[in-house]
Design an enzyme around this catalytic site. Structure first.
Site, short mmCIF file in Angstrom:
data_model
loop_
_atom_site.label_atom_id
_atom_site.label_comp_id
_atom_site.label_asym_id
_atom_site.label_seq_id
_atom_site.Cartn_x
_atom_site.Cartn_y
_atom_site.Cartn_z
N GLU A 1 0.55 -1.25 -0.17
CA GLU A 1 0.01 0.08 0.24
C GLU A 1 1.02 1.24 -0.05
O GLU A 1 1.63 1.35 0.54
CB GLU A 1 -0.79 0.16 1.68
CG GLU A 1 -1.69 0.90 0.97
CD GLU A 1 -3.20 0.88 2.86
OE1 GLU A 1 -1.99 1.06 3.55
OE2 GLU A 1 -3.46 2.47 2.26
N ARG B 1 5.59 -12.67 9.55
CA ARG B 1 6.69 -11.69 8.79
C ARG B 1 8.49 -11.41 9.40
O ARG B 1 8.17 -12.05 10.45
CB ARG B 1 5.77 -10.11 9.28
CG ARG B 1 5.57 -10.44 11.40
CD ARG B 1 4.48 -9.01 11.12
NE ARG B 1 5.11 -8.09 10.45
CZ ARG B 1 3.90 -7.00 9.66
NH1 ARG B 1 2.81 -7.85 10.20
NH2 ARG B 1 4.08 -6.03 8.82
N LYS C 1 4.27 0.17 10.23
CA LYS C 1 5.05 1.31 9.32
C LYS C 1 3.88 2.99 10.25
O LYS C 1 4.93 4.01 10.50
CB LYS C 1 3.61 1.24 8.34
CG LYS C 1 3.97 1.11 7.42
CD LYS C 1 2.58 1.07 5.91
CE LYS C 1 3.41 -0.14 5.15
NZ LYS C 1 2.33 -0.37 3.58
#
Length: 784
Positions: free
Chosen positions: A38, A265, A275
RNA sequence: UCCCCGGUCGUCUAAUGGCAGGACGGAGGACUUUGGAUCCUCUAAUGGUGGUUCGAAUCCACCCCGGGGAACCA
């Protein structure tokens, strides 16, 4: 196609799945992956792991490809600048998306079309509750949700409302489009998820064309399906979303059927990867920007001096699995040192200069020393010239007036070699009025550059230096870990403090007046070096300019002299293990449960007693087999067919469930009678347990009679010593070394020998017999 | 609390019922004009309790621990 499958090494479970799909021709032999960032932040090392997986697979499989797709469905946070930064970082890492650059926002028309389709099929409806009402109606993890009062609107009404939502007739939040799935699902995402919301916001790519925007769970599967992605790889927190992903793909008219797989992850010690936190660090100026060399971003790592190869190699070594993990910084450091050792030419730089006067050097004299740019063990050519005169600088760290016993550097009365140069000895320490060292007076051994010094000069080690006159001033930025604790996010959550409280105040130390050899003067910004004995450095691309040298320390050299302690992460984990009392045994738990269990119906209770008294089952088995009538019937039918009760009970409880999978007993393609026949074959020794299990597997598959399977496949077990002995002899003879090890005490190798015997006999050897013969044979000392 | 996913050397990760292996780290040694690199040796693990099996890290049961899940974020 087969060759494509072979080219894929099964390095991890994801690649294994892809290889199997290739072999089975699952997606017509195609492999298409995608990387879907994104555009609302910079890529970080964790993304590099995902990149390495999705793009890596595409590189490894001939004909496969990986799409770079911007998942830009939220107009409020996304920005073109991030698109450019992400493209730059992906390309820098060496991944090539070719023609396949996509934007989710390009699919908005298609997504809307599918929304109308869902409505027409009765799979979606417009809900006009408020946000709070929807949340309220969803229920909790323990209670089911309640249907919305708008759930049963007609298709016509829904369609009309949806069209007017799209046309902009309503304000934000007035309505949403929801999937009509299951308000009682234990998976909260399936409780009529919101698919579209009204948001009168400008999108960085589509502008004001849309005022309704799709949500991730609806948009993502459509994006994948439209691009014919085959393996949609994401991190484990999306595992729960998979059910919804599958629902969407199954309920829209698309050709392709993508599958989602999840992996853990990539987290790193002593930094943050979220983020939100990264954005905070940037916005609140804790760092200089997204590309601050202390940031775990790809841009930060690049500016810090990491190579793309090192980052890729790092994640390749780490592997891919599903367990949550937090990788040691040390592993990343290893990767970059490993890469730079062969790539970074050596130069000399003195961080904190101490003046050294060489008293016996000819007055005003000077020379130039030819110095190889690579150590003897790096097979590369190249050298530069080092100016040398009677006045040089050495590093503060390399002189101690009162050195420890194993000191290998300069000290009063001791000699060291100047790297590439002469041997010097410290004769005198000159201090200023404040008592600080002003200069060291040394003598040198003439002509000692490429030869041993005369006797009496005991040389401890070699140190780096630069010529006082001929060196250049430079700025060196020394970086350390950004945080003082291994998991700042966890630490913050547990202590109720802010994660920025754990920032390391010494994460950047600027050395303003370092001195470097002149050979680097004209190198372009971004040049990497090893400053000998100090570490790997890169000239900063932003701040370097002609006449102004600025270097970032990428990583120090491995230092076995002033080593640090063990793994802090491990200590932390141990420390967090809470105290607890002894566990109850499984047996105790069973008793507790049984005491709490409701009374069973009298019919089953009487069967339980009969199983126990008449068939001789032990109490626990009898109880287990009479929990429901179907199981009891199945068991009774098997015993009725002549099966031995104890073994049958055992297999019914332990073996059958595995082969039945999700099927109930009644759904199996065979009945109690056939099961009983199988048990009889095992009981009389026709089949070993292992072969019996194999036959059972085939029965569960095809429903064939056990006797027929045995005959067709010739599965009778080998249970006589005379047929087995030759096999045993062969196996032992072929593995003399292992046999010797076994005799020397490594009895775990019996498993290896058993495996060999089983392989030789196609699994038909009687295990009991084989084991006995093997032990006998191996137990004897080596015969000649 | 309910659902889903996990748990193997300090760390990361192999072992698809048959030898618990590799890498990083750590320790020791060899070599060295970088206390670097390289080479050699060593170190160290299957969360617990039962069960099934000739044989279990692997299958079953229960427990414990960790992660995720009740955004109109992704």
């Amino acid at each position: 196609m087969a060759s494509a499958a072979e080219s894929l090494e099964r390095r991890d479970f994801i690649r294994a799945i892809v290889a199997e799909d290739l072999k089975a021709g699952t997606h017509d032999g195609r492999v298409v992956t995608r990387f879907p960032p994104e555009p609302n932040g910079f890529l970080h090392v964790g993304h590099a792991k995902a990149l390495g997986l999705s793009f890596g697979i595409a590189e490894e499989v001939p004909g496969a490809r990986c799409h770079l797709r911007f998942d830009d469905t939220n107009p409020e946070t996304e920005d073109e600048a991030y698109v450019e930064a992400i493209k730059r970082d992906v390309a820098w890492l060496g991944y090539d998306w070719g023609e396949h650059l996509y934007f989710a926002s390009d699919y908005f028309p298609k997504m809307y079309e599918f929304a109308e389709h869902l409505v027409r099929e009765g799979n979606a409806y417009v809900d006009s509750q408020t946000e709070d009402e929807i949340r309220e109606g969803r229920g909790t993890v323990t209670e089911p949700g309640r249907p919305s009062p708008f759930r049963d609107r007609t298709v016509e009404e829904n369609l009309d409302l949806l069209r007017r939502m799209r046309a902009g007739e309503f304000s934000d939040g007035a309505h949403v489009l929801r999937g009509k799935i299951d308000m009682a699902s234990p998976n909260m995402l399936l409780r009529d998820p919101v698919l579209y919301r009204i948001r009168h916001a400008s999108h960085y790519r589509t502008g004001d064309e849309w005022c309704i925007y799709p949500l991730y769970d609806y948009a993502h599967p459509i994006e994948d399906a439209l691009e014919c992605v085959t393996h949609s790889l994401c991190t484990v927190e999306f595992e729960i979303n998979r059910a919804l992903y599958d629902w969407v793909v199954e309920n829209i008219p698309v050709e392709c059927r993508p599958r989602q797989y999840e992996f853990a992850r990539g987290n790193l010690d002593y930094t943050v990867m979220s983020k939100r936190m990264l954005l905070t660090l940037v916005k609140e100026r804790y760092v200089r920007g997204w590309d601050d060399p202390r940031m775990p971003t790809v841009a930060g790592l690049r500016r810090r001096g990491f190579t793309p190869e090192s980052i890729r190699a790092f994640w390749e070594r780490m592997g891919v699995a599903k367990t949550q993990s937090r990788v040691d910084m040390g592993k990343l450091e290893f990767a970059i040192r490993d890469d730079l050792n062969a790539k970074a030419p050596r130069v000399l730089c003195v961080l904190r200069p101490v003046r050294v006067l060489i008293t016996n050097y000819p007055d005003g004299g000077s020379e130039e020393i030819e110095a190889a740019s690579w150590p003897h063990d790096v097979p590369r050519e190249g050298s530069r010239r080092l100016p040398f005169s009677g006045e040089i600088f050495i590093d503060d760290d390399d002189f101690r007036e009162d050195p420890p016993a194993d000191w290998k550097r300069l000290a009063p009365g001791r000699a060291v070699r100047l790297r590439h140069g002469h041997v010097i000895r410290c004769d005198e320490v000159v201090r200023d009025d404040a008592g600080a060292i002003r200069e060291l007076r040394c003598s040198y051994a003439p002509d000692s550059i490429s030869s041993e010094p005369p006797s009496g000069w005991e040389v401890g080690g070699a140190i780096h230096w630069v010529d006082a006159e001929g060196s250049l001033s430079c700025e060196v930025r020394l970086y350390d870990r950004l945080f003082t604790v291994p998991a700042p996010d966890v630490e913050a959550a547990e202590s109720g403090r802010d994660f920025t409280d754990f920032l390391n105040p010494d994460s950047l130390v600027v050395v303003e007046n370092a001195r470097i050899e002149p050979s680097v003067a004209d190198d372009p910004p971004g040049s990497r070096y090893q400053f000998e004995r100090l570490g790997y450095f890169i000239s900063d691309e932003e701040d370097s300019a002609p006449g102004r040298l600025v270097f970032n320390r990428t990583v120090t050299l491995r230092d076995t002299w002033s080593k640090r302690g063990g793994s802090a992460a491990g200590e932390r984990r141990r420390a967090r293990q809470p105290e607890r009392g002894p566990d109850l045994s499984a047996e105790e738990h069973r008793r507790l449960r049984q005491a709490a269990a409701p009374e069973r119906p009298p019919e089953l209770e009487s069967r339980r007693r009969r199983f126990e008294s008449e068939l001789g089952l032990d109490a626990e088995d009898a109880e287990l087999l009479t929990r429901d009538a179907a199981t009891a019937d199945f068991f009774a039918a098997a015993v009725g067919a002549g099966a031995p009760p104890a073994r049958t009970a055992n297999w019914l409880i332990n073996e059958l469930p595995r082969h039945a999978g999700d099927r109930a007993l009644g759904e199996l393609p065979f009945g109690g009678h056939a099961f009983g026949a199988l048990m009889a074959l095992v009981e009389d020794g026709t089949l070993s347990g292992a072969i019996g299990r194999e036959v059972l597997a085939e029965m569960a598959e095809s429903g064939a009679e056990p006797g027929a399977i045995v005959d067709r496949r010739g599965l009778r077990q080998i249970a006589d010593a005379s047929s087995l002995e030759p096999v045993i002899d062969r196996v032992v003879a072929a593995n003399q070394n292992k046999a010797a090890e076994y005799r020397a005490g490594r009895t775990a190798l019996l498993g290896f020998f058993m495996g060999q015997v089983m392989k030789e006999t196609g699994g038909k050897a009687s295990p009991e017999l084989a084991r006995r013969l093997l032990e006998e044979r191996l137990g004897r000392s080596a015969d000649r």
